[in-house]
Enzyme design. Structure first.
Site, PDB file in Angstrom:
ATOM      1  N   CYS A  79      -8.241  57.034 -26.053  1.00  0.00           N
ATOM      2  CA  CYS A  79      -8.788  55.452 -26.042  1.00  0.00           C
ATOM      3  C   CYS A  79     -10.223  55.450 -25.430  1.00  0.00           C
ATOM      4  CB  CYS A  79      -8.040  54.638 -25.313  1.00  0.00           C
ATOM      5  SG  CYS A  79      -7.937  52.908 -25.573  1.00  0.00           S
ATOM      6  N   HIS A 190      -3.206  55.897 -28.329  1.00  0.00           N
ATOM      7  CA  HIS A 190      -2.568  56.520 -27.145  1.00  0.00           C
ATOM      8  C   HIS A 190      -1.400  57.278 -27.306  1.00  0.00           C
ATOM      9  CE1 HIS A 190      -4.567  53.625 -24.035  1.00  0.00           C
ATOM     10  NE2 HIS A 190      -4.665  52.936 -25.124  1.00  0.00           N
ATOM     11  N   GLU A 192       0.186  59.042 -25.162  1.00  0.00           N
ATOM     12  CA  GLU A 192       1.428  58.741 -24.308  1.00  0.00           C
ATOM     13  C   GLU A 192       2.136  57.523 -24.121  1.00  0.00           C
ATOM     14  OE1 GLU A 192      -1.937  56.109 -22.755  1.00  0.00           O
ATOM     15  OE2 GLU A 192      -1.798  58.024 -24.102  1.00  0.00           O
TER      16      GLU A 192
END
Length: 208
Positions: A79, A190, A192
């Site tokens: 990001c 993202h 994650e």
């Protein structure tokens, strides 16, 4: 051991949770000295580029990241961390780390000539699929092309050399979303927060 750079630029708990799920050995620190022996670095972040650069300079993480990059050891940016590795950001009109040649521009600058500009909401937020290009990346091994990933951003990566772009999202325009040059790979989305496909990317990074 994986080092996670903590420079007061947003919530990184989700990165920790993902690495814990993968049973990865990691250290999170606000002090570059704690990460000097790391084998790999995760450079996350959300928020404002100018503020992030101030924090990096105040903590000496700017020099640390440049030195780590020069060492040739693997790094990923996520990001905001995917943007401020470039030369310059329009967000605050400031110089960034300069690890990859290029600039960060606001969506409005890039979609002004787009036929569908009135229907494009900024920020680009939510799930979008990625089209792999330019040979992809080893970090995408086991990830199906056009897998969906989670995005939240108003600024867009514009590298000087388009061959470093390894994946695009389509959001009215082609949005460079995976960039890789030498030992540095960055993700505008993202991983994650992107379910199995995102975890697979992080797993590949842990195991590389």
């Amino acid at each position: 051991m994986i080092g996670i750079v903590d420079y007061n630029a947003g919530n990184i708990t989700s990165v920790e949770h993902a690495l814990e799920y993968l049973k990865a050995d990691y250290v999170l620190s606000k002090n570059p000295a704690d990460l000097k022996d790391a084998d790999k670095i995760v450079f996350p972040g959300v928020g404002d580029a100018a503020y992030a650069m101030e924090q990096l300079k105040a903590t000496c993480f700017d020099k640390f990241l440049k030195d780590f990059h020069a060492s040739g050891k693997p790094m990923i940016g996520i990001c905001l961390g995917s943007q401020i590795v470039f030369d310059f950001s329009e967000e605050g009109n400031g110089e960034c780390l300069g690890l990859i040649p290029g600039k960060i521009k606001h969506f409005s600058d890039l979609i002004k000539d787009c036929e569908s500009k009135n229907s494009i909401k900024i920020p680009h937020m939510g799930w979008n699929d990625i089209e792999v290009c330019n040979g992809g990346s080893k970090l995408l091994d086991g990830v199906v092309d056009h897998s969906d990933f989670y995005f939240v951003h108003s600024y867009v990566i514009q590298p000087e050399d388009e061959s470093v772009i390894k994946g695009y999202a389509n959001y009215g325009i082609k949005v460079p979303s995976i960039i890789e040059k030498d030992n540095l790979t960055v993700f505008q989305f993202h991983p994650e927060k992107s379910g199995k496909a995102g975890l697979k990317i992080l797993e590949n990074f842990v195991n590389m």
